[in-house]
Design an enzyme around this catalytic site. Structure first.
Site, PDB file in Angstrom:
ATOM      1  N   HIS A   1      11.288   5.279   5.837  1.00 54.79           N
ATOM      2  CA  HIS A   1      12.355   4.288   5.689  1.00 54.79           C
ATOM      3  C   HIS A   1      13.711   4.936   5.402  1.00 54.79           C
ATOM      4  CE1 HIS A   1      11.512   4.254   1.208  1.00 54.79           C
ATOM      5  NE2 HIS A   1      12.817   4.098   1.176  1.00 54.79           N
TER       6      HIS A   1
ATOM      7  N   ASP B   1       4.802   5.715   5.559  1.00 55.82           N
ATOM      8  CA  ASP B   1       6.222   5.776   5.208  1.00 55.82           C
ATOM      9  C   ASP B   1       6.646   7.230   4.958  1.00 55.82           C
ATOM     10  OD1 ASP B   1       8.815   5.058   4.726  1.00 55.82           O
ATOM     11  OD2 ASP B   1       8.464   4.229   2.730  1.00 55.82           O
TER      12      ASP B   1
ATOM     13  N   SER C   1      14.590   7.783  -2.710  1.00 53.37           N
ATOM     14  CA  SER C   1      13.528   7.639  -1.710  1.00 53.37           C
ATOM     15  C   SER C   1      13.362   8.923  -0.915  1.00 53.37           C
ATOM     16  CB  SER C   1      13.853   6.497  -0.753  1.00 53.37           C
ATOM     17  OG  SER C   1      13.617   5.272  -1.365  1.00 53.37           O
TER      18      SER C   1
END
Lengths: 681, 271
Positions: free
Chosen positions: A81, A111, A204
């Site tokens: 992402h 992911d 992230s």
């Protein structure tokens, strides 16, 4: 803030004089030093330019995330992402050096994504690359000390400290059992390592490391004050496969399980919920309601909660396509065995591209998306978004999102490549659109429709005339009763001249800045509030050019009557010639006299004024803004919109990689580098 | 001249007011006569336009953040009146281009200061639907915020000569409280039937520009109004020259035929 609390906690333990506490504090301090030494140099801040289909265009957006260098060749592991949909990457190393990178491979289901740094672009291309190492995430226990590293909110690289809160965290049913990412349910495969080291947007993709400075997770989600990291063992395996082959091959048998129902106290294994028609499980005879006890000899734990499901899913996804696997279970109390052929699992969402001449973005169908849409195969092209006013949206009937284009001009369209082949058959420059018969299917019922799309150019916007309008050649402000009293005027309201156009009717009639007009053709002006100004200006405009108006004017302590002959209103900026460039993604207009007057621009200044910049378009990303004056492009002077169009079309033909705009903004000048990518036709 | 088909005549709806039930026979005859005579001059104009909101004024701190507001496509429909046999239709601008109401900008408060939002608009397609339901491609030949009028012209001349109301060269205001008849055409859902209403002239409005204020039943803009001698008085419009917040409260007013005539000439209508 969890990290300071944890640090304070550690400090308190040390201050208590407890030998164990002192050891903890020493350990924490030493661990921080190890982490700093081992992983900080390999930490990378990633700036990503992403493109998503929206409104018939691939709309760009800028994002930030974190990652760690995991090979001497400069491979960086991060989240899908963060970078999986990226088209351009800039990475800031721990040395603060900024270098480009390219996409190596991405895996939506876990992911995870790998990009590769362009090491040759470093100031010292030969310098050794700091590489982060993986630890063993399978041995983690609740309470273990962990460190989160990354660039929270895209700030500089940071380290925070926490403990493992959960070794198999999933999103509960209340939260929808996870979240959807590019069509995949995150949580189907991954059980996160929950921890309370502070993370934030921008963390992230950053590593979660143990006290030895080894990667045991990749941070992915923040749930309240807890962070969730993808286990390092899974991340390492996925990264290895992405680096080796650019993608992750996963097995699929075509069934979905769910936790056992509360009434099934005497049952074990997992409950089969769905079996997709025609899938390997269907062909092997598995039915909804069956119970699965083992997969390829591996026992399935009793699945009584959603946390248990990823165990079975991981077994299926990790099985090798082309092999046959035996499932054991029961149906109606009778033991069952099924030999199931494993096939390769395709992505749930196909690749997306924009087609400017159609005014759409379209996606490739994949076997999985075809199953979701109950289609017999993955032939066709899925319309994802449409541009308002674009050819596809203007067709009768118009195309809609999720329509499946099956044929164009009688030729079957099986994939994006077929659509691109049709587009390639169109001439480079098209003055007239080409009416094209399109066959498409709509909805789960697969209603078969046809339409005519005028491919190639947008409907030419109409250019209506405007009425001749009277113009006095001045700017005004409303003077209400309070202001009139403060100015010492006898009148209660009127309009005050704030600026005279040089050579305009008002100036020629002898009016001055500061004069207050109180009557128009003998009538008191009905203006009290600022917004009433329109009543006066429209009253003037309603008169024909060439007519005379009689104005009663307050000047100082006296009044005078002025007769002025109205002229035709000069061209508004809205009526000026403009060029809207779909590739550089901005619109600019000729400079009108009104614009020059308003901005006090010299009469001989040659430029065009930017009136619209597509958000996150190429011009916007380079820094261009509405109101900027473009003086030159790649050294070519831009005198008007026609010249702008000519220069930009030339650049498009040359597919220029980088174009330099020289721009005036207020009192300042600047150069901006615009770097468009050249889309499909 | 096309003839009004029988079903349309039968579908004519009357809203005679004030005291509709008490309308005298002469009024009923006048209304029916106007509907029969001008029915095929009453058309529907449908438009598709692209509306691009824009920031006209904003505090410096906000300018960089609000560069673009997505554009939208909007479809509009309005009744209109053929004013030239070549197929020129007078239609209220606000009804086919709602963005013009925002043209001068609407102010909104923000924590960093007021912003003023306006809108650009472009007509992508225009269709005139005649009395019999036939569709004709057209374009907006002129739009004028001062009068609130748009003139729409057929892209191709019509096969026959269209019925058109005559624009008087010279026309004075009706007598105060003189009776008027408004005729218009309902939308497709009402089978495009003709609607007839009576109302009364109240007064001339001089600012901004000349309009007539009417009393009586409210109607959507785009109707044609006639005096008791069957002279065309004007078109129902919204007075767009007013400040935006006053347009709605001003309601529909009559744009006198004398203001329509010079604009029609500009786009090629016969004198």
């Amino acid at each position: 803030m969890k990290a300071p609390t944890a640090l304070i906690f550690a400090t308190l333990l040390a201050a208590s004089g407890s030998p164990a506490g002192a050891r903890e504090a020493d350990t924490a301090g030493a661990a921080i030093d190890r982490v700093k030494a081992k992983i900080l140099p390999a930490l990378v801040r990633i700036e990503v330019l992403m493109e998503d289909g929206k409104g018939g265009r691939m709309v760009k957006s800028r994002g930030f995330g974190s990652g760690a260098i995991i090979t001497p060749q400069g491979h960086v592991l991060t989240n899908h992402h963060v970078a999986g949909r990226g088209t351009r990457f800039r990475c800031t190393l721990a040395t603060r050096e900024e270098i480009p990178a390219k996409l190596v491979g991405t895996d939506v289901l876990s992911d995870l994504c790998v990009i590769q740094l362009d090491l040759a672009a470093r100031r010292d291309p030969e310098a050794p690359v700091p590489v982060a190492e993986f630890g063993d995430s399978s041995t983690l226990k609740v309470g273990d000390q962990v460190f989160a590293l990354g660039s929270p909110a895209a700030l500089s690289q940071s380290v925070t400290l926490g403990i493992v809160a959960n070794t198999a965290m999933i999103a509960p049913k209340l939260m929808g059992g996870g979240f959807m990412l590019d069509g995949e349910r995150v949580g189907e495969l991954v059980r996160w390592i929950g921890h309370d080291a502070v993370i934030f947007g921008g963390n992230s993709g950053g590593p979660l490391v143990d006290s030895e400075g080894l990667i045991i997770g990749i941070n992915e989600v923040g749930i309240g004050s807890l962070g969730g990291a993808i286990p390092g063992d899974l991340a390492q395996a996925v990264a290895r496969e992405l680096i080796e082959s650019g993608s992750v091959t996963r097995g699929w048998i075509g069934l979905e399980i769910q936790p056992l129902l509360r009434a099934m106290k005497d049952r074990s294994g997992a409950l089969v919920a769905s079996v997709f028609p025609g899938s390997p499980a269907d062909r092997a005879g598995v039915r909804p309601g069956d119970f699965i006890h083992s997969f390829g000899g591996e026992a399935i734990p009793d699945s009584r909660s959603p946390e248990d499901l990823p165990v079975f899913n991981a077994l299926v996804l990790n099985s090798k396509p082309g092999t046959s696997v035996e499932l054991a279970g029961e149906r109606d109390g009778e033991p069952m065995r099924w030999a199931v052929d494993v096939i390769a699992r395709s992505p749930t969402r196909g690749f997306e591209r924009e087609y400017v001449r159609w005014g759409i973005t379209a996606r490739e169908l994949t076997p999985m998306s075809a199953i979701e849409m109950k289609r017999p195969d993955d032939r066709g092209v899925q319309v994802h978004t449409l541009r308002a006013g674009g050819p596809a949206a203007q067709a009768k009937p118009p195309l809609r999102p999720n329509d499946i284009i099956t044929a164009i001009g009688g030729e079957e369209i099986g994939s994006l490549a077929d659509l691109e082949a049709f587009n390639a058959s169109l001439p480079e420059e098209m003055d007239e659109p080409r009416a094209t018969l399109v066959e498409f299917e709509r909805g789960l019922a697969r209603e078969k429709l046809v339409t005519l799309v005028k491919v190639g150019s947008e409907p030419r916007p109409q250019d209506p005339l405007t009425a001749d309008r009277g113009w006095l050649g001045a700017s005004f402000q409303v003077v209400g009763s309070d202001l009139a009293a403060a100015l010492g005027l006898e009148t209660k309201n009127g309009v005050r001249i704030t600026r005279l156009a040089t050579g305009g009717p008002a100036a020629e009639a002898g009016l001055r800045e500061g004069d207050v007009i109180t009557k128009l053709d003998g009538r008191v002006l009905p203006v009290k509030r600022p917004e009433d100004l329109r009543i006066f200006t429209e009253s003037l405009a309603a008169r024909q050019p060439g007519t005379e108006v009689t104005l009663e004017v307050a000047r100082g302590s006296g009044t005078l009557t002025v007769v002025a002959g109205l002229l035709a209103r000069p061209q508004d900026e809205d009526d000026a010639a403009e060029w809207e460039d779909p590739h550089f993604e901005f619109t600019a207009r000729d400079l009108t006299q009104a614009t020059r007057d308003a901005a006090r621009l010299p009469a001989d200044l040659q430029a065009v004024r930017v009136v619209k910049v597509v958000p996150n378009g190429w011009a916007s990303l380079a820094g261009l803004r509405g109101g900027d004056l473009i003086l030159s492009i790649d050294g070519h002077g831009i005198a008007d919109a026609t010249e702008l169009e000519r220069v930009l079309k030339t650049l498009k033909k040359e597919r220029s990689e980088r174009t330099v705009f020289f721009v005036q903004r207020g009192a300042r000048h600047a150069f901006y580098e615009v770097e468009p990518s050249w889309p499909q036709r | 001249m096309k003839t009004l088909p029988l079903p349309s005549l039968l579908a004519i709806s009357f809203a005679l007011s004030p005291a509709a039930g008490a309308a005298d026979q002469a009024t009923k005859d006048l209304a029916a006569g106007l509907a029969a005579k001008h029915g095929d001059a009453l058309v529907t104009v449908e438009a598709t336009l692209e509306i691009q909101p824009k920031i006209l004024e904003a505090p410096e701190a906000l300018k960089g953040q609000i560069q673009g507001i997505p554009k939208t496509e909007q479809k509009t429909s309005s009744q209109g009146v053929v004013i030239d046999p070549s197929g020129i239709v007078a239609v209220p601008l606000a009804a086919i281009n709602p963005a013009v109401v925002m043209a001068a900008g609407i102010e909104q408060a923000t924590p960093l200061g007021p912003i003023k939002i306006g809108a650009d608009s472009k007509f992508l397609s225009v269709t005139v639907i005649d009395a019999e339901g036939g569709e004709h491609e057209a374009e907006v030949a002129l739009q004028d915020q001062g009068t609130g009028l748009a003139l729409v012209k057929l892209s191709e001349p019509p096969a026959g000569v269209w019925g058109a109301v005559a624009l008087p060269a010279e026309a004075g205001a009706p007598a105060p409280f003189g009776q008027l008849v408004q005729i218009g055409r309902l939308g497709a859902i009402f089978e495009r039937s003709i609607t007839v209403r009576t109302s009364r002239f109240v007064q001339e409005l001089r600012v901004p520009g000349l309009f007539y204020e009417l009393a009586g039943t409210a109607s959507a803009p785009g109707f044609a109004a006639f005096d008791s001698s069957s002279n065309f008085l004007g078109l129902g419009v919204l007075p767009l020259g007013l400040p935006p917040q006053e347009i709605a409260s001003a309601g529909v007013v009559l744009l006198p035929a004398s203001r329509i005539a010079p604009l029609a000439e500009k786009v090629g209508a016969a004198k």
